[in-house]
Design a protein around this motif. Structure first.
Motif, PDB file in Angstrom:
ATOM      1  N   MET A 101       4.926  -2.762 -21.171  1.00 15.95           N
ATOM      2  CA  MET A 101       4.235  -3.913 -21.749  1.00 15.95           C
ATOM      3  C   MET A 101       2.957  -3.462 -22.444  1.00 15.95           C
ATOM      4  O   MET A 101       2.215  -2.639 -21.915  1.00 15.95           O
ATOM      5  CB  MET A 101       3.901  -4.943 -20.659  1.00 15.95           C
ATOM      6  N   ALA A 102       2.715  -4.011 -23.628  1.00 13.94           N
ATOM      7  CA  ALA A 102       1.544  -3.616 -24.402  1.00 13.94           C
ATOM      8  C   ALA A 102       0.265  -4.132 -23.754  1.00 13.94           C
ATOM      9  O   ALA A 102       0.269  -5.129 -23.017  1.00 13.94           O
ATOM     10  CB  ALA A 102       1.659  -4.148 -25.830  1.00 13.94           C
ATOM     11  N   ILE A 103      -0.824  -3.460 -24.023  1.00 17.61           N
ATOM     12  CA  ILE A 103      -2.127  -3.842 -23.462  1.00 17.61           C
ATOM     13  C   ILE A 103      -2.542  -5.226 -23.948  1.00 17.61           C
ATOM     14  O   ILE A 103      -2.148  -5.675 -25.024  1.00 17.61           O
ATOM     15  CB  ILE A 103      -3.218  -2.813 -23.822  1.00 17.61           C
ATOM     16  N   LYS A 104      -3.348  -5.887 -23.144  1.00 13.36           N
ATOM     17  CA  LYS A 104      -3.838  -7.231 -23.461  1.00 13.36           C
ATOM     18  C   LYS A 104      -5.356  -7.259 -23.625  1.00 13.36           C
ATOM     19  O   LYS A 104      -5.913  -8.325 -23.871  1.00 13.36           O
ATOM     20  CB  LYS A 104      -3.421  -8.211 -22.368  1.00 13.36           C
ATOM     21  N   ASN A 105      -6.003  -6.116 -23.462  1.00 14.23           N
ATOM     22  CA  ASN A 105      -7.465  -6.040 -23.565  1.00 14.23           C
ATOM     23  C   ASN A 105      -7.866  -5.118 -24.704  1.00 14.23           C
ATOM     24  O   ASN A 105      -7.283  -4.045 -24.871  1.00 14.23           O
ATOM     25  CB  ASN A 105      -8.085  -5.519 -22.265  1.00 14.23           C
ATOM     26  N   ARG A 106      -8.866  -5.532 -25.453  1.00 19.80           N
ATOM     27  CA  ARG A 106      -9.442  -4.649 -26.456  1.00 19.80           C
ATOM     28  C   ARG A 106     -10.427  -3.702 -25.777  1.00 19.80           C
ATOM     29  O   ARG A 106     -11.039  -4.062 -24.767  1.00 19.80           O
ATOM     30  CB  ARG A 106     -10.173  -5.458 -27.532  1.00 19.80           C
ATOM     31  N   TYR A 107     -10.571  -2.503 -26.323  1.00 23.82           N
ATOM     32  CA  TYR A 107     -11.508  -1.520 -25.789  1.00 23.82           C
ATOM     33  C   TYR A 107     -12.327  -0.926 -26.932  1.00 23.82           C
ATOM     34  O   TYR A 107     -11.846  -0.759 -28.049  1.00 23.82           O
ATOM     35  CB  TYR A 107     -10.779  -0.369 -25.089  1.00 23.82           C
ATOM     36  N   ASP A 108     -13.569  -0.608 -26.628  1.00 26.70           N
ATOM     37  CA  ASP A 108     -14.396   0.258 -27.460  1.00 26.70           C
ATOM     38  C   ASP A 108     -14.913   1.369 -26.551  1.00 26.70           C
ATOM     39  O   ASP A 108     -15.071   1.155 -25.349  1.00 26.70           O
ATOM     40  CB  ASP A 108     -15.570  -0.507 -28.079  1.00 26.70           C
ATOM     41  N   PHE A 109     -15.191   2.547 -27.095  1.00 24.06           N
ATOM     42  CA  PHE A 109     -15.640   3.631 -26.220  1.00 24.06           C
ATOM     43  C   PHE A 109     -16.559   4.589 -26.957  1.00 24.06           C
ATOM     44  O   PHE A 109     -16.541   4.691 -28.185  1.00 24.06           O
ATOM     45  CB  PHE A 109     -14.451   4.376 -25.595  1.00 24.06           C
ATOM     46  N   VAL A 110     -17.375   5.273 -26.169  1.00 26.04           N
ATOM     47  CA  VAL A 110     -18.337   6.256 -26.673  1.00 26.04           C
ATOM     48  C   VAL A 110     -18.133   7.562 -25.922  1.00 26.04           C
ATOM     49  O   VAL A 110     -18.112   7.575 -24.684  1.00 26.04           O
ATOM     50  CB  VAL A 110     -19.796   5.773 -26.497  1.00 26.04           C
ATOM     51  N   MET A 111     -17.986   8.655 -26.662  1.00 21.17           N
ATOM     52  CA  MET A 111     -17.859   9.989 -26.081  1.00 21.17           C
ATOM     53  C   MET A 111     -19.103  10.806 -26.387  1.00 21.17           C
ATOM     54  O   MET A 111     -19.592  10.792 -27.526  1.00 21.17           O
ATOM     55  CB  MET A 111     -16.641  10.717 -26.650  1.00 21.17           C
ATOM     56  N   LEU A 112     -19.614  11.503 -25.386  1.00 24.27           N
ATOM     57  CA  LEU A 112     -20.703  12.459 -25.574  1.00 24.27           C
ATOM     58  C   LEU A 112     -20.216  13.823 -25.106  1.00 24.27           C
ATOM     59  O   LEU A 112     -19.799  13.981 -23.956  1.00 24.27           O
ATOM     60  CB  LEU A 112     -21.938  12.047 -24.769  1.00 24.27           C
ATOM     61  N   PHE A 113     -20.268  14.794 -25.996  1.00 25.67           N
ATOM     62  CA  PHE A 113     -19.839  16.139 -25.629  1.00 25.67           C
ATOM     63  C   PHE A 113     -20.726  17.153 -26.341  1.00 25.67           C
ATOM     64  O   PHE A 113     -21.374  16.845 -27.347  1.00 25.67           O
ATOM     65  CB  PHE A 113     -18.368  16.368 -25.958  1.00 25.67           C
ATOM     66  N   ASP A 114     -20.758  18.366 -25.804  1.00 30.65           N
ATOM     67  CA  ASP A 114     -21.638  19.372 -26.386  1.00 30.65           C
ATOM     68  C   ASP A 114     -20.941  20.701 -26.604  1.00 30.65           C
ATOM     69  O   ASP A 114     -19.832  20.943 -26.107  1.00 30.65           O
ATOM     70  CB  ASP A 114     -22.904  19.551 -25.545  1.00 30.65           C
ATOM     71  N   VAL A 115     -21.604  21.552 -27.386  1.00 28.37           N
ATOM     72  CA  VAL A 115     -21.130  22.907 -27.648  1.00 28.37           C
ATOM     73  C   VAL A 115     -22.294  23.854 -27.436  1.00 28.37           C
ATOM     74  O   VAL A 115     -23.444  23.533 -27.764  1.00 28.37           O
ATOM     75  CB  VAL A 115     -20.561  23.034 -29.078  1.00 28.37           C
TER      76      VAL A 115
END
Length: 285
Positions: free
Chosen positions: A1-15
């Motif tokens: 079954m397909a998702i029913k909630n919208r999502y937004d997200f933030v990634m923090l990564f380093d080098v």
């Protein structure tokens, strides 16, 4: 079954002491905005690492194939979709129903098609165009980056005639001593419901892939790369309860001192936990 909630997200990564994403137009040096000096990493680079992790942990499992990889030509995979669906393959003009059936097959069997979408309209067996529910922006460094060219010595010559001048030759590596990057993304429940069938299980696999995207991708060229934070904004409904830019502004990162940053501890992260109604903030790391 397909998702029913919208999502937004933030990634923090380093080098650290590496080249996170080489630019072919600049001698494979780290990508940098020429006007501001801020580093950036393409969405294609980030999605490649997600694909690699999914393939690694779900290898051979039905429904988790990866379309965008160099094992076969794309048109060959499209022909296989027609054959597996019992549709006539070849140059015969395809009906809209046949194309939809083949497209649905690709969505069911390829994780990256369900997530990121794909243009599959090439060749004699078109599978249509899928707009993916998961979209990721370019990552950008929090501070301007400093690119250093490091000279290295190689203890082997590439040509026998070159050995007349010695047994070693010089090379170079372009690295960033340290940079913290931020990337933002979106998951559309409406596109998942109408088009690809991206499920809650797929979304959980996506979070797992983002958290571990650098752990099985280490190389001397890329240096030390770490996913430091993953913030997820979960909306109560399919269309969302708040504009994404308002949510992204809830996460702010500032450099503590004006000296060149050399570690994650040189930054201060502030999270405004006062969410709009119907939005839940989930810190995955």
């Amino acid at each position: 079954m397909a998702i029913k909630n919208r999502y937004d997200f933030v990634m923090l990564f380093d080098v650290e002491n590496g080249n996170p994403n080489g630019d072919p137009d600049a001698g494979n040096n780290p990508r940098v905005d020429a006007e501001t000096g801020y580093g950036y990493i393409t969405d294609v680079c980030l999605k490649r690492k997600i694909r690699n992790y999914v393939e690694l942990c779900k290898e051979g499992e039905a429904g988790y194939n990866i379309l965008i990889k160099p094992d076969k030509a794309l048109n060959t995979k499209f022909a296989e979709a027609y054959e597996a669906s019992g549709l006539p393959a070849g140059k015969k003009e395809k009906s809209a129903d046949d194309i939809k059936t083949a497209r649905d097959y690709m969505c069911r069997n390829y994780f990256d098609v369900r997530a990121f979408g794909a243009v599959m309209s090439t060749g004699d067996n078109p599978c249509g165009i899928v707009r993916g529910p998961v979209q990721i922006n370019f990552a950008r460094s929090i501070s301007p980056v400093s690119i250093e060219d490091v000279t290295i010595t190689r203890q082997a010559r590439t040509k026998e005639e070159s050995r007349e001048t010695g047994d070693t030759e010089m090379g170079r590596k372009s690295i960033i001593p340290y940079a913290l990057y931020r990337a933002e993304g979106y998951i559309s429940a409406s596109l998942a419901d109408k088009m690809t069938g991206l499920s809650d299980e797929d979304v959980e696999l996506l979070w797992e892939s983002i958290i571990n995207m650098f752990e099985n991708d280490h190389s001397a060229a890329r240096g030390k790369m770490c996913m430091r934070k993953l913030y997820v904004f979960k909306h109560e409904n399919m269309l969302g309860n708040s504009p994404s830019h308002i949510l992204f502004d809830k996460i702010s990162i500032k450099q503590k001192e004006m000296t060149p940053p050399r570690s994650f501890n040189d930054y201060e992260i502030t999270v405004d936990g006062d969410m709009p109604a119907g939005v839940e903030l989930i810190s995955k790391i």
